[in-house]
Design an enzyme around this catalytic site. Structure first.
Site, PDB file in Angstrom:
ATOM      1  N   HIS A   1       0.824  -1.215   0.000  1.00 24.68           N
ATOM      2  CA  HIS A   1       0.000   0.000   0.000  1.00 24.68           C
ATOM      3  C   HIS A   1       0.861   1.268   0.000  1.00 24.68           C
ATOM      4  CE1 HIS A   1      -3.945  -1.917   0.289  1.00 24.68           C
ATOM      5  NE2 HIS A   1      -3.326  -2.843   0.993  1.00 24.68           N
TER       6      HIS A   1
ATOM      7  N   ASP B   1       2.580   1.927  -3.136  1.00 17.97           N
ATOM      8  CA  ASP B   1       2.752   2.323  -4.553  1.00 17.97           C
ATOM      9  C   ASP B   1       1.883   3.527  -4.913  1.00 17.97           C
ATOM     10  OD1 ASP B   1       0.400   0.766  -4.594  1.00 17.97           O
ATOM     11  OD2 ASP B   1       0.991  -0.442  -6.337  1.00 17.97           O
TER      12      ASP B   1
ATOM     13  N   SER C   1      -6.376 -18.903 -26.411  1.00 16.96           N
ATOM     14  CA  SER C   1      -5.865 -19.192 -25.070  1.00 16.96           C
ATOM     15  C   SER C   1      -5.946 -20.686 -24.809  1.00 16.96           C
ATOM     16  CB  SER C   1      -6.672 -18.446 -24.004  1.00 16.96           C
ATOM     17  OG  SER C   1      -6.395 -19.034 -22.741  1.00 16.96           O
TER      18      SER C   1
ATOM     19  N   ALA D   1      -4.305 -15.952  -6.994  1.00 14.59           N
ATOM     20  CA  ALA D   1      -3.459 -16.204  -5.816  1.00 14.59           C
ATOM     21  C   ALA D   1      -2.645 -14.968  -5.451  1.00 14.59           C
ATOM     22  CB  ALA D   1      -2.523 -17.386  -6.089  1.00 14.59           C
ATOM     23  N   GLY D   2      -2.905 -13.861  -6.149  1.00 15.61           N
ATOM     24  CA  GLY D   2      -2.152 -12.638  -5.869  1.00 15.61           C
ATOM     25  C   GLY D   2      -0.761 -12.668  -6.492  1.00 15.61           C
TER      26      GLY D   2
ATOM     27  N   SER E   1      -2.345 -11.380 -14.395  1.00 18.64           N
ATOM     28  CA  SER E   1      -2.809 -10.417 -15.405  1.00 18.64           C
ATOM     29  C   SER E   1      -1.656  -9.587 -15.962  1.00 18.64           C
ATOM     30  CB  SER E   1      -3.915  -9.529 -14.845  1.00 18.64           C
ATOM     31  OG  SER E   1      -3.577  -9.078 -13.572  1.00 18.64           O
TER      32      SER E   1
ATOM     33  N   ASP F   1       3.098  -4.286 -10.621  1.00 12.36           N
ATOM     34  CA  ASP F   1       3.009  -5.615 -11.234  1.00 12.36           C
ATOM     35  C   ASP F   1       3.603  -5.648 -12.634  1.00 12.36           C
ATOM     36  OD1 ASP F   1       1.651  -5.915  -8.928  1.00 12.36           O
ATOM     37  OD2 ASP F   1      -0.317  -6.253  -9.826  1.00 12.36           O
TER      38      ASP F   1
ATOM     39  N   TYR G   1     -10.041  -0.932  -0.224  1.00  6.24           N
ATOM     40  CA  TYR G   1      -8.854  -0.442  -0.948  1.00  6.24           C
ATOM     41  C   TYR G   1      -9.058   1.033  -1.302  1.00  6.24           C
ATOM     42  CZ  TYR G   1      -5.006  -0.566  -4.395  1.00  6.24           C
ATOM     43  OH  TYR G   1      -3.839  -0.332  -5.094  1.00  6.24           O
TER      44      TYR G   1
HETATM   45  P1  NG1 Z   1      -2.748  -7.091  -5.453  1.00  7.52           P
HETATM   46  O1  NG1 Z   1      -3.680  -7.366  -4.336  1.00  7.52           O
HETATM   47  O2  NG1 Z   1      -1.511  -7.967  -5.418  1.00  7.52           O
HETATM   48  O3  NG1 Z   1      -3.431  -7.110  -6.784  1.00  7.52           O
HETATM   49  C1  NG1 Z   1      -2.968  -4.440  -5.043  1.00  7.52           C
HETATM   50  C2  NG1 Z   1      -2.663  -3.417  -6.121  1.00  7.52           C
HETATM   51  C3  NG1 Z   1      -1.191  -2.951  -6.033  1.00  7.52           C
HETATM   52  C4  NG1 Z   1      -0.869  -2.473  -4.616  1.00  7.52           C
HETATM   53  C5  NG1 Z   1      -1.275  -3.572  -3.611  1.00  7.52           C
HETATM   54  C6  NG1 Z   1      -1.077  -3.150  -2.178  1.00  7.52           C
HETATM   55  C7  NG1 Z   1      -4.064  -3.978  -8.061  1.00  7.52           C
HETATM   56  C8  NG1 Z   1      -4.127  -4.722  -9.357  1.00  7.52           C
HETATM   57  N1  NG1 Z   1      -2.879  -4.024  -7.437  1.00  7.52           N
HETATM   58  O4  NG1 Z   1      -2.169  -5.585  -5.267  1.00  7.52           O
HETATM   59  O5  NG1 Z   1      -0.961  -1.929  -6.982  1.00  7.52           O
HETATM   60  O6  NG1 Z   1      -1.509  -1.245  -4.315  1.00  7.52           O
HETATM   61  O7  NG1 Z   1      -2.663  -3.913  -3.757  1.00  7.52           O
HETATM   62  O8  NG1 Z   1       0.280  -2.952  -1.930  1.00  7.52           O
HETATM   63  O9  NG1 Z   1      -5.026  -3.357  -7.603  1.00  7.52           O
END
Ligand code: NG1
Length: 399
Positions: free
Chosen positions: A47, A49, A80, A135-136, A140, A184, A234
């Site tokens: 949290h 970025d 795919s 799975a985080g 994508s 990401d 979020y």
């Molecule tokens: P995850 O939950 O890994 O998708 C999300 C945000 C990141 C970052 C993290 C918290 C998306 C796609 N990604 O990550 O940019 O803010 O939460 O550090 O929303």
């Protein structure tokens, strides 16, 4: 195989490139070129970025591969293999964003590149991925970046990796409809084997930090839960951080984001902030510091210190930022009781998803056993445990 542990066998993880090539040749004409981009896990920097701060992810070995052949007309045909579905879009005709299907990621990056003024050619694409979904681990971004690299290369175009990451992010914003940060796509495009990536999310600069894994393993434990709260909370957290900046800027006019506030400066002014804004800001200010410290510790090979910082990160996310949940806390609690665990924390947005753990190599099997047995005994569901070395970023591959 341990009971209750869905392990990903490393040998099975690597996609059979020859099988992909044969599947391509069965469906399309012409020898394909192949492009890959990895998934990722964030070691620390959560949290931060969207507050212009620092993150320290690493690319993982799971990957998405796009096999591609150029076509002269401007149609892109895509298949795919993961979902056994074909799709097509025409670069000269307006697209249909946000259909809620996998093609949004593929078409999104293509349209984003064209919107930057890059003329792509038509293509036949075939996609195969072993990055686990949901799975985080950022399946994508892997798809966006691998597709972007494939389309650019077969069109004879080249852009730098930061621009490629930004095109992936833009595609996700406009075509998929997710307002994600840049972490990401950045690590998918710029990751480096044997390294974590310290990303300055404001300057959009990445520094590869050597990560010696001779004595430790990065293990990711997926809770398999995603609580409804996730996206609304979020957005609330983002707004709380912005509110904190507005209040602090009254006395610290040089700040535009929490990134600009140091720990001491924060300690002097935190009394100005109402709860829970104070705790939200305290997390972000502290997490930026922890992320920079963790990068330094990693450089020195001080994995114990990296682990301690990961533990502090989890406490802060749980108590100050309040984005953890019972399942994540339980995984961390079990992990920290295991011998050889140097650090354990939730990774990603929270309210479900995965934990990332730094585990002594010789204790890994025991770790997997204890985590799966105890978690399943309490919550009646087995977590999935993945391990990965720090992998490479996107590139063309030779078959
Ligand atoms: P995850 O939950 O890994 O998708 C999300 C945000 C990141 C970052 C993290 C918290 C998306 C796609 N990604 O990550 O940019 O803010 O939460 O550090 O929303």
């Amino acid at each position: 195989m341990l009971s209750g542990v869905a392990e990903i066998d490393k040998a099975k993880r690597l996609i059979d490139r020859e099988a992909l090539r044969l599947a391509f040749l069965e469906r399309y004409e012409g020898e394909p070129r192949m492009f890959r981009a990895p998934g990722r896990v964030n070691l620390i920097g959560e949290h931060t970025d969207y507050n212009g701060g620092f993150v320290l992810p690493m690319a993982i070995e799971c990957e998405t591969i796009v096999a591609a052949v150029r076509r002269e007309e401007r149609r892109v045909r895509v298949y795919s293999l993961n979902v056994d579905e074909a799709a097509v879009f025409d670069l000269d005709r307006p697209g249909v964003p946000r259909r809620g299907i996998w093609l949004d990621y593929v078409e999104g990056v293509a349209r984003a590149l064209e919107d930057c003024g890059i003329q792509l050619s038509g293509a036949d694409l075939m996609i195969l991925s072993d990055v686990p979904q949901g799975a985080g681990l950022s399946s994508s971004a892997a798809l966006e970046v691998a597709t972007g690299l494939a389309l650019l290369t077969i069109a004879g175009k080249e852009i730098d990796r930061v621009a490629l990451a930004l095109a992936g992010q833009r595609g996700e914003h406009t075509y998929v409809g997710t307002l994600c940060g840049i972490m990401d796509q950045f690590v998918a495009a710029l990751g480096r084997a044997g390294h974590a990536l310290l990303i300055d999310c404001r300057k959009l600069e990445a520094t590869a930090v050597p990560f010696d894994t001779s004595s430790v393993v990065v293990a990711i434990c997926d809770t398999h839960v995603k609580h409804e709260l996730s996206s609304s909370e979020y957005n609330t957290r983002r707004a709380e951080c912005e509110h904190g900046v507005e209040l602090l800027a009254e006395v610290l006019p040089h700040i535009t984001q929490l990134r600009d506030v140091g720990l001491e400066e924060f300690a002097r002014h935190e009394f100005l902030l109402p709860e829970p804004i104070r705790r939200r800001c305290r997390h972000v200010v502290g997490e930026n510091e922890r992320t920079l410290d963790a990068a330094d510790a990693l450089r020195r090979g001080d994995v114990e210190e990296v682990g301690r910082l990961m533990n502090r990160s989890h406490e802060s996310l749980r108590d100050d930022y309040e984005v953890s949940c019972t399942e994540l806390d339980l995984l961390v609690q079990i992990a920290l009781k295991c011998e050889g665990v140097l650090g354990s924390r939730m990774t990603g947005a929270g309210f479900g998803g995965s934990t990332v753990n730094l585990v002594r190599r010789e204790q890994l099997e025991r770790f997997k056993q204890v985590i799966s047995t105890e978690y399943e005994a309490r919550l009646h569901v087995a977590p999935t445990i993945y391990t990965s070395e720090p992998g490479d970023g996107a590139r063309e591959i030779c078959i």
